[in-house]
Design a protein around this motif. Structure first.
Motif, short mmCIF file in Angstrom:
data_model
loop_
_atom_site.label_atom_id
_atom_site.label_comp_id
_atom_site.label_asym_id
_atom_site.label_seq_id
_atom_site.Cartn_x
_atom_site.Cartn_y
_atom_site.Cartn_z
N SER A 1 40.11 2.18 17.62
CA SER A 1 41.28 1.84 18.47
C SER A 1 42.57 2.38 17.86
O SER A 1 42.65 2.65 16.64
CB SER A 1 41.39 0.32 18.67
N ALA A 2 43.55 2.52 18.68
CA ALA A 2 44.91 2.94 18.25
C ALA A 2 45.92 2.23 19.14
O ALA A 2 45.73 2.10 20.34
CB ALA A 2 45.05 4.45 18.38
N GLY A 3 46.98 1.75 18.51
CA GLY A 3 48.00 1.01 19.26
C GLY A 3 47.88 -0.48 19.06
O GLY A 3 47.55 -0.97 17.98
N GLN A 4 48.13 -1.23 20.14
CA GLN A 4 48.15 -2.69 20.04
C GLN A 4 46.78 -3.27 19.75
O GLN A 4 46.66 -4.31 19.10
CB GLN A 4 48.71 -3.29 21.34
N SER A 5 45.71 -2.65 20.24
CA SER A 5 44.36 -3.20 20.05
C SER A 5 43.94 -3.17 18.60
O SER A 5 43.02 -3.89 18.21
CB SER A 5 43.36 -2.41 20.89
N ARG A 6 44.57 -2.35 17.79
CA ARG A 6 44.21 -2.27 16.38
C ARG A 6 44.45 -3.60 15.68
O ARG A 6 43.75 -3.95 14.72
CB ARG A 6 45.02 -1.17 15.70
N PHE A 7 45.45 -4.35 16.13
CA PHE A 7 45.80 -5.62 15.49
C PHE A 7 45.18 -6.82 16.20
O PHE A 7 45.53 -7.96 15.89
CB PHE A 7 47.33 -5.77 15.46
N SER A 8 44.33 -6.60 17.18
CA SER A 8 43.70 -7.67 17.93
C SER A 8 42.25 -7.83 17.45
O SER A 8 41.50 -6.84 17.36
CB SER A 8 43.72 -7.38 19.43
N LEU A 9 41.87 -9.07 17.16
CA LEU A 9 40.51 -9.33 16.71
C LEU A 9 39.51 -9.29 17.87
O LEU A 9 38.33 -8.98 17.69
CB LEU A 9 40.45 -10.71 16.03
N ASN A 10 39.97 -9.64 19.05
CA ASN A 10 39.07 -9.69 20.21
C ASN A 10 39.77 -9.04 21.39
O ASN A 10 40.30 -9.73 22.26
CB ASN A 10 38.69 -11.14 20.50
N PRO A 11 39.82 -7.72 21.47
CA PRO A 11 40.50 -7.06 22.58
C PRO A 11 39.74 -7.28 23.90
O PRO A 11 38.54 -7.61 23.92
CB PRO A 11 40.50 -5.60 22.16
N ASP A 12 40.49 -7.10 25.00
CA ASP A 12 39.89 -7.27 26.33
C ASP A 12 38.81 -6.17 26.55
O ASP A 12 39.14 -4.96 26.47
CB ASP A 12 40.95 -7.19 27.41
N ARG A 13 37.58 -6.59 26.81
CA ARG A 13 36.47 -5.65 27.01
C ARG A 13 36.36 -5.27 28.48
O ARG A 13 36.62 -6.10 29.35
CB ARG A 13 35.17 -6.26 26.53
N PRO A 14 35.94 -4.08 28.78
CA PRO A 14 35.67 -3.73 30.18
C PRO A 14 34.40 -4.45 30.66
O PRO A 14 33.47 -4.72 29.89
CB PRO A 14 35.48 -2.22 30.13
N THR A 15 34.36 -4.73 31.92
CA THR A 15 33.20 -5.43 32.49
C THR A 15 32.03 -4.46 32.65
O THR A 15 32.19 -3.22 32.63
CB THR A 15 33.57 -6.05 33.82
N GLN A 16 30.86 -5.02 32.80
CA GLN A 16 29.67 -4.19 33.01
C GLN A 16 29.78 -3.40 34.31
O GLN A 16 29.31 -2.25 34.40
CB GLN A 16 28.42 -5.08 33.04
N GLN A 17 30.45 -4.01 35.30
CA GLN A 17 30.63 -3.31 36.56
C GLN A 17 31.51 -2.08 36.36
O GLN A 17 31.24 -1.01 36.93
CB GLN A 17 31.26 -4.25 37.60
N GLN A 18 32.55 -2.24 35.56
CA GLN A 18 33.41 -1.10 35.28
C GLN A 18 32.66 0.00 34.53
O GLN A 18 32.84 1.20 34.78
CB GLN A 18 34.64 -1.56 34.48
#
Length: 731
Positions: free
Chosen positions: A172-189
């Motif tokens: 990751s790069a940006g804000q997600s780098r500092f997040s322990l549990n970033p928002d995951r894409p759904t299986q449908q996506q």
């Protein structure tokens, strides 16, 4: 009630702009406003009835109150009606103009344009993300972070995440780098991306009510990363890019959407909106008109109250009553007018009291001034420009020896013996007027010597005056003069004392050698000259010796006058001293008898017994000499010399008087009799009265010398000395 009406009207106007508030509270707000309007109408009717009753009773200010109420009512109602008509037309037409077909079409087109623009930007961001994903095709998972940073900078994204097939973040790069549990894409996506290679979604538009919604709208693009090898065992990877949309574009899109929604809502309630605005406007008119009329009555009453107070106060002031007046405690001009009137009344009362006090002060000051003038030793005369006497003080009468009060409103020149003095004074005033403007003078000063009076009038011959003149307001003139005869006499006595001292020193020294030389010459030539010549010699020597003795006696008298010692003042019984001196003037020793009249009430005085003894001797000897001389020259019987003492309790003084029946003093000698070497005796030195005057000055006594006049004929002279009492001895 007016305050409640204003609050309700404010709430009513707020309800017209708030649909929820309108739906919940508009009905009861209208009802309450109607009730307030009816209450104001009732109060207005009650005030009108009271005004009519006051007008019928003829109370002061009723007409003025009616006029003011009418003026306020006209001023409030007519503009209100005009604004109401214009506002009614404006509201009716404005509401119709809001719901136009072109406006509705423009709003729908704006909404479509905003949606298309946002979709285009989302698709463009997804395409760029797919192109950038080729950079990760040959990059293993461990080194993907650096590539993501580069892709993030290329796309201007705020966040980049590389996901594996199971939806776990690889890098990751940006804000997600500092997040322990970033928002995951759904299986449908993820399935959609495997089929279509790319997908995107716009987030943040649904949360329109939140703050800073423009900064939270973003595009999330998810693309499939191509793998360089083919095989069933190769696990696919997915690249997710988050890019923020421009805030201005988002804000415009939201604004267009909100305007279209509100337009559709208003279009559905067009009729109700018109009725709501017109009803609110009508209620506002009623409240404004009723409030204006009621306010007119109240304000008119407030305006009339100060006028009533002023009218009552004016009537009281006109009747002379300056007692404190009531005031209106308000900050407007009418309240200030009542306070000013009360202040003016108080100032008038204070001014009246001040005038009364001033009149009392003026009377007291006039009395004090008159007392001062009456007791001044100086003479004061007020003249007009023509020299007419306006007023004078007793000092002027005493100094000028003339009844000045009898000559008021008459010229000064009409006073007997003062014609030359008046002419000189007038001349000095005229000269003062001429030189005043050039030299800046404020007064003039000049010495005068008054002429002698007719026979028998005592004391003006040789009177020395120093006069001062000044201008008074209204053209009057002030003349002040002092009798300096005693000062001149004292100066002459001092000069004679100096002359006596020098004569005693310069003359006495050669007299003894002259006498001794004459006696030695007679002794040496005795028996050596013929009888005739020896007789001449002896006669000449006797003459020289006799004249030298006479010169010595004269010098000794001058020396004694110059060296008169300072008086040693002690408590002294004047009557006892006179009785002791009179033993030397008994009938067996004196050629002229001395009679004494001594006041037995006399207390002690302060004096020097030795010097006062010399004074009594000098006065008695002079009186005897004058009486005997008059008897020899006029062949009149010799009358005794009289010596007397009198106590003056009012002034705390004892007066010693010695009088004779001689010829008196000539007028040219009377004022200079106390000066040395001024005498009427053929062989006198003129030092007797001078010594008396000097001793009297040492004792603080006043000396008076006058001629005794009977039927305009001089019957002798009289010398008086006035001594202070010994107050300590009397206590």
């Amino acid at each position: 009630m007016c305050a409640i009406a204003l609050v309700l009207l404010f709430l009513l106007t707020q309800a017209t702009n708030n649909r929820d508030l309108y739906e919940r509270n508009f009905a009861w707000l209208v009802s309450v406003n109607v009730l307030v309007a009816l209450a104001l109408l009732a109060v207005l009717i009650w005030g009108a009835l009271r005004l009519v009753m006051r007008l019928k009773r003829g109370r002061f200010g009723s007409r003025l109150l009616l006029k003011l109420a009418g003026i306020f009512a006209v001023v409030g109602v007519i503009p209100g009606l005009l604004i109401y008509v214009v506002s009614y037309q404006f509201v009716s037409r404005s509401i119709e103009s809001w719901f136009d077909v072109r406006v509705e079409g423009a709003l729908a087109s704006g909404v479509s344009l905003a949606r298309v623009t946002l979709d285009t930007m989302g698709s463009d961001i997804a395409s760029k993300t797919r192109e950038s994903s080729t950079q990760l095709a040959h990059v293993p998972d461990a080194a993907a972070g650096l590539v993501l940073d580069r892709i993030k900078d290329q796309l201007g994204a705020s966040d980049m995440v590389l996901w594996n097939a199971s939806g776990q973040p690889v890098a990751s790069a940006g804000q997600s780098r500092f997040s322990l549990n970033p928002d995951r894409p759904t299986q449908q996506q993820l399935r959609t991306v495997r089929q279509d290679r790319t997908t995107y979604q716009i987030e943040g538009l649904d949360d329109i009510a939140s703050a800073n919604v423009e900064d939270n709208v973003r595009v999330k693009a998810l693309v499939l990363v191509n793998s360089p090898t083919l095989g069933l065992l190769v696990e696919p990877r997915f690249l997710q890019a988050t890019v923020s949309l421009p805030p201005a574009l988002v804000a415009n899109a939201i604004a267009v959407q909100e305007a279209n929604r509100e337009y559709q809502e208003r279009a559905l309630a067009r009729g109700g909106l018109r009725r709501m605005y017109i009803g609110t406007l009508t209620l506002s008119l009623f409240l404004a008109v009723f409030g204006a009329v009621l306010l007119a009555v109240l304000l008119g009453n407030q305006l009339v109250r100060p006028l009533l107070l002023l009218a009552d106060g004016v009537r009281e002031v006109a009747s002379g009553n300056l007692s404190p007046k009531a005031v209106i405690q308000s900050s407007d001009e009418l309240g200030g007018l009542t306070r000013s009137f009360a202040t003016m009344t108080q100032q008038l009362a204070d001014a009246r009291a001040a005038v009364e006090r001033s009149m009392g002060d003026v009377d007291a000051a006039r009395a004090n001034l008159q007392t001062i003038l009456d007791n001044l030793t100086s003479g004061v005369i007020v003249l007009d420009a023509a020299g007419i006497i306006i007023s004078s003080n007793p000092g002027a009468t005493r100094i000028l020896r003339a009844p000045m009060a009898a000559f008021e409103d008459k010229p000064l020149a009409d006073v007997p013996g003062l014609a030359e003095f008046a002419a000189a004074v007038q001349g000095h005033f005229d000269e003062f007027q001429r030189e005043r403007s050039h030299h800046g003078l404020d007064h003039w000063q000049q010495p005068f010597e008054l002429d002698a009076p007719p026979a028998g009038v005592v004391g003006t011959q040789g009177t020395s005056l120093v006069a001062r003149g000044a201008e008074l307001p209204e053209g009057t003139r002030l003349l002040v003069f002092d009798d300096i005869s005693e000062i001149v006499s004292a100066q002459r006595a001092q000069a004679w004392g100096e002359v006596a001292r020098r004569l005693a020193h310069e003359i006495k020294n050669p007299l003894t050698p002259i006498q001794l030389s004459a006696e030695r010459l007679a002794m040496k030539l005795e028996g050596k000259l013929p009888a005739q010549e020896e007789a001449v010699l002896n006669k000449s020597v006797r003459t020289i010796v006799d004249q030298v003795d006479a010169m010595k006696r004269l010098v000794n008298e001058f020396r004694d006058y110059a060296r008169l010692p300072t008086a040693d003042l002690q408590s002294l019984d004047l009557n006892a001293l006179i009785a002791d001196v009179l033993h030397l003037y008994g009938s067996e020793n004196a050629t002229v008898t001395v009679e004494a009249e001594l006041d037995g009430r006399n207390p002690h005085i302060r004096g020097d017994a030795q010097q006062l003894r010399q004074v009594i001797h000098n006065l008695l000897q002079n009186a005897q000499d004058a009486t005997q001389q008059a008897a020899e020259t006029s062949a009149v019987p010799v009358k005794p010399v009289r010596i007397s003492t009198v106590l003056n309790s009012a002034s705390n003084r004892v007066r010693l008087t010695v009088s004779d029946s001689g010829a008196g003093f000539p007028t040219h000698i009377l004022q200079r009799a106390f000066e040395p070497y001024v005498t009427t005796k053929p062989r006198g030195t003129g030092l007797g009265l001078a010594v008396v005057k000097k001793i009297a000055d040492e004792h603080g006594a006043r000396v008076d010398l006058v001629n005794r006049v009977e039927n305009d004929v001089v019957k002798g002279a009289q010398v008086s000395l006035s001594f202070h009492l010994d107050i300590a001895s009397a206590l």
